[in-house]
Design an enzyme around this catalytic site. Structure first.
Site, mmCIF file in Angstrom:
data_model
loop_
_atom_site.group_PDB
_atom_site.id
_atom_site.type_symbol
_atom_site.label_atom_id
_atom_site.label_comp_id
_atom_site.label_asym_id
_atom_site.label_seq_id
_atom_site.Cartn_x
_atom_site.Cartn_y
_atom_site.Cartn_z
ATOM 1 N N LYS A 280 0.836 -1.152 0.054
ATOM 2 C CA LYS A 280 -0.097 0.110 0.018
ATOM 3 C C LYS A 280 0.920 1.161 0.091
ATOM 4 C CE LYS A 280 -4.405 1.277 2.281
ATOM 5 N NZ LYS A 280 -5.188 0.811 3.226
ATOM 6 N N GLU A 367 -19.347 -5.339 10.620
ATOM 7 C CA GLU A 367 -20.566 -4.710 11.556
ATOM 8 C C GLU A 367 -21.615 -5.662 12.033
ATOM 9 O OE1 GLU A 367 -19.497 -3.943 8.462
ATOM 10 O OE2 GLU A 367 -18.232 -1.910 8.930
ATOM 11 N N ARG A 395 -25.318 -1.888 7.883
ATOM 12 C CA ARG A 395 -25.107 -3.184 7.502
ATOM 13 C C ARG A 395 -25.526 -4.445 8.441
ATOM 14 N NH1 ARG A 395 -20.190 -4.890 3.935
ATOM 15 N NH2 ARG A 395 -21.881 -4.327 2.191
HETATM 16 C C1 TPP Z 1 -19.096 -2.055 5.114
HETATM 17 C C2 TPP Z 1 -17.817 -1.289 5.077
HETATM 18 N N1 TPP Z 1 -17.188 -0.920 6.243
HETATM 19 C C3 TPP Z 1 -16.196 -0.046 6.461
HETATM 20 C C4 TPP Z 1 -15.786 0.434 5.258
HETATM 21 C C5 TPP Z 1 -14.481 1.367 5.399
HETATM 22 N N2 TPP Z 1 -13.345 0.889 4.767
HETATM 23 C C6 TPP Z 1 -13.161 1.417 3.501
HETATM 24 S S1 TPP Z 1 -11.774 0.907 2.937
HETATM 25 C C7 TPP Z 1 -11.408 0.029 4.360
HETATM 26 C C8 TPP Z 1 -10.201 -1.092 4.310
HETATM 27 C C9 TPP Z 1 -10.197 -1.833 3.156
HETATM 28 O O1 TPP Z 1 -9.146 -2.714 3.221
HETATM 29 P P1 TPP Z 1 -8.649 -3.676 2.071
HETATM 30 O O2 TPP Z 1 -9.955 -4.112 1.372
HETATM 31 O O3 TPP Z 1 -7.592 -4.415 2.537
HETATM 32 O O4 TPP Z 1 -8.145 -2.351 0.782
HETATM 33 P P2 TPP Z 1 -6.769 -1.409 0.823
HETATM 34 O O5 TPP Z 1 -7.247 -0.015 1.485
HETATM 35 O O6 TPP Z 1 -5.996 -2.238 1.754
HETATM 36 O O7 TPP Z 1 -6.392 -1.545 -0.584
HETATM 37 C C10 TPP Z 1 -12.318 0.096 5.202
HETATM 38 C C11 TPP Z 1 -12.570 -0.747 6.440
HETATM 39 C C12 TPP Z 1 -16.454 0.288 4.083
HETATM 40 N N3 TPP Z 1 -15.999 0.920 3.196
HETATM 41 N N4 TPP Z 1 -17.360 -0.419 4.210
#
Ligand code: TPP
Ligand code: DXP
Ligand code: MG
Length: 631
Positions: A280, A367, A395
């Site tokens: 990242k 969630e 959710r």
């Molecule tokens: C249902 C839900 N919960 C929380 C989030 C907040 N959120 C957005 S991106 C993220 C982390 C995603 O991690 P990953 O899938 O590994 O993607 P990366 O940013 O590492 O590329 C979170 C928790 C969301 N978008 N949707």
């Protein structure tokens, strides 16, 4: 290369690896420079430059379906599908969305923003393809964080069962917003490092290739030997046992490795899980080094130093105020446990994590689990504080109803990002929670007018032991009001008169109080005296005060930064009708029956007509005729 000249990704077919590497550099530079001005999800997108190029080179979008989960990592995809020239409008009013949007491009086949939906959608697309006898590749790209979402696991279960042709690309950068958590993350960790398995598997395959073609027996034994090897060496058998062909781990920044494995996956029948390891923030040191999630999503920053450009004298952010107040109480009350579904950074729980590490739980993007986990804690006389964004609480609706409210359990919901959030747009606006919580028996729902009332409401919620209680508060900073030293308790269901008046009454709370007071002052100049009430308890309402207002017969206007249908205004109208005030004029201002796109909150409020000016007009229109003439 002028990225703005790209109209579609077909040009990649002719590109060799040196050219792809050169293009990667140009895209990274474009992202770093552009996002230093617009802000956005820089870390995730720097991590998927090579992966996105390789996927668009190997597949024919949009015939082949590329899905992006969580979707915040789709900027490179947008550049390659003809939208580089729009990036100066990224996440701005009427500008480019920060997530895939079907009305932006035919290459955006699935809209995301909430995590973990891509695999279910991909399965729908795969089954439709097969039922229609079509041929195309379905390629969901899901992050390691998104994979911790329950929906993703439900989909893996179904996909593996149906054995549908699909290539799931797991973009594993070991990070969610902050470092990823959970047993699945740990299992992936073993996969990432299991080079010995990779080498042993390669050697075995080389050996098997040397055996002259023989009857099924020996080949079958060899296959079993390979599977045994997997059991011996790698816990990634998790995917194989679910019916996926596991490929990986693959270096997500190495085009040779990416292209070879994608081509292999294309030739493989049934569901494939291509495990890609990326970094990242790759290519920009401050983002690469970030271990706390600061570079997941940013505002503007100085490229040379990596310093964030923040507005001066920013008052305390609401999330910090709430989490710090809970922490203060938790130090004296061992019942208190904080829970976050993967939003430690957004909910400002880092300090809580440092000071009371065994009393804060990041459960991953989960969630539903977070809510019922809190319910379980409450059955044992603990006091769980669930820090959760309004939009993500959607959710866990059934868990709120079935597990928390029905059993009348002492869970404190800290509903963050309540109201318009702005740049994240329609998938993230926190405008539905009043409508989906107000009608649940046993729920208490409140919203403070400022940070000082907010800290008192947190205390009230923690001391409340008569069932579930929720405090909703907005994204961003408070008004900067001074905070009382002593925490108080606010009587449940009590409203507060902020301004007396006799011609009309405004009932409002939270972020729309200031504009309501401004409107009342402007109406005063027109000789119209307007009462303004801080209706800080949406449920239960202050029925005594409401009845007294209804009995005056003056027209009422409710104002809320929330969806009108089923919102606070609806509650007031229902109450008036239930108490036979059939003739009274009650009007409402709030979010209309539509999804609100991205933009600054100010621009969005203007578009909706949630402004002091619109409140003045509404009041003038509901006054009795004689007064209207005067106004
Ligand atoms: C249902 C839900 N919960 C929380 C989030 C907040 N959120 C957005 S991106 C993220 C982390 C995603 O991690 P990953 O899938 O590994 O993607 P990366 O940013 O590492 O590329 C979170 C928790 C969301 N978008 N949707
Ligand atoms: C993509 C995603 O869902 C999160 O990164 C979200 O954008 C965070 O929102 P805040 O910036 O309000 O914490
Ligand atoms: Mg990740």
């Amino acid at each position: 290369m002028d990225l703005t000249s790209i109209k579609d990704p077909s040009f990649l077919k002719e590109m060799d690896i040196p050219e792809l590497k050169k293009l990667s550099k140009e895209i990274r530079r474009f992202l770093i420079e552009t996002l230093s001005k617009t802000g956005g999800h820089i870390g995730p997108n720097l991590g998927v430059v090579e992966l996105t190029l390789a996927l668009h080179k190997c597949f024919n979008s949009p015939k082949d379906k590329l899905l992006w989960d969580v979707g915040h990592q789709s900027y490179v995809h947008k550049i390659l599908t003809g939208r580089a020239d729009q990036f100066d409008t990224l996440r701005q009013y009427k500008g480019l969305s920060g997530f895939p949007k079907r009305n932006e491009s035919m290459h955006d086949v699935w809209e995301t923003g909430h995590s973990s939906t891509s695999l279910s959608a991909a399965m729908g697309m795969a089954v439709a393809r097969d039922l229609k006898g079509e041929s195309s590749y379905i390629v969901p790209v899901i992050g390691d964080g998104a994979l911790t979402g329950g929906m993703a696991l439900e989909a893996l279960n179904h996909i593996g069962h149906e054995k549908s042709d699909m290539i799931v690309v797991l973009n594993d950068n070991e990070m969610s917003i902050a470092p990823n958590v959970g047993a699945i993350h740990n299992m992936l960790g073993k996969l990432r490092t299991d080079s010995k398995y990779q080498r042993a598997k390669d050697e075995l395959e080389m050996f098997l290739k040397k055996i002259p073609a023989v009857g099924g027996k020996l080949a079958g034994t060899a296959e079993k030997l390979k599977d045994t090897l997997k059991y011996l060496f790698v816990s990634g058998i998790f995917f194989e046992e679910l019916g996926f062909k596991y490929l990986g781990p693959v270096d997500g920044h190495n085009f040779d490795s990416l292209l070879e494995n994608i081509q292999y996956a294309k030739k493989t029948k049934g569901p494939v899980l291509l495990h890609v390891i990326t970094k990242k923030g790759k290519g920009y040191e401050p983002a690469e080094k970030d271990k706390k999630g600061a570079w997941h999503g940013t505002g503007q920053y100085k490229i040379e130093t990596g310093d964030f450009i923040k507005p001066v004298d920013t008052p305390p952010a609401w999330s910090k105020l709430v989490s710090d107040t809970v922490l203060k109480l938790a130090k004296k009350d061992p019942r208190i446990v904080a829970i976050t579904p993967a939003m430690t950074v957004g909910s400002k729980l880092e300090k809580f994590q440092e000071e009371l590490p065994n009393r804060v739980y990041d459960v991953g993007i989960a969630e539903q689990h977070a809510t019922t986990f809190a319910a379980g804690l409450a059955t044992q006389q603990m006091k769980p504080f669930l820090a959760i964004y309004s939009t993500f609480l959607q959710r866990a609706y059934d868990q709120v109803v079935h597990d928390v409210c029905r059993q009348d359990l002492n869970v404190f919901f800290g509903i963050d990002r309540a109201g318009l959030v702005g740049a994240d747009g329609e998938t993230h606006q926190g405008v539905f929670d009043i409508a989906f919580l107000r009608h649940i028996p046993n729920m208490v729902l409140m919203m403070p007018k400022d940070e000082n009332e907010g800290q008192h409401m947190v205390n009230t919620a923690i001391q409340y032991n008569d069932g579930p209680i929720a405090m909703r508060f907005p994204r961003g900073n408070g008004l900067g009001v001074p905070l009382d030293d002593e925490l108080k308790k606010i009587p449940i269901g009590s409203w507060e008169v902020l301004r007396e008046g006799s011609d009309a009454c405004i009932l409002t709370f939270g972020t729309t109080i200031q504009m309501s007071l401004e409107a009342a002052n402007n109406l005063q100049k027109l000789g119209i005296s307007v009462k303004v009430v801080n209706a800080r308890f949406i449920k239960p309402m202050d029925e005594a005060m409401l009845l007294s207002i209804l009995n005056t017969g003056m027209p009422i206007l409710t104002v809320e930064e929330a969806i009108l249908q089923g919102g606070f205004g609806s509650a007031v109208i229902e109450f008036a009708h239930d108490h036979a005030f059939y003739q009274l004029v009650i009007d409402r201002i709030g979010i209309p029956d539509q999804f609100i796109e991205h933009g600054s909150v100010k621009d969005l409020l203007q578009e909706i007509g949630l402004t002091a000016e619109s409140i003045v007009h509404k009041i003038q229109n509901i006054l009795p005729n004689k007064q209207q003439k005067r106004a």
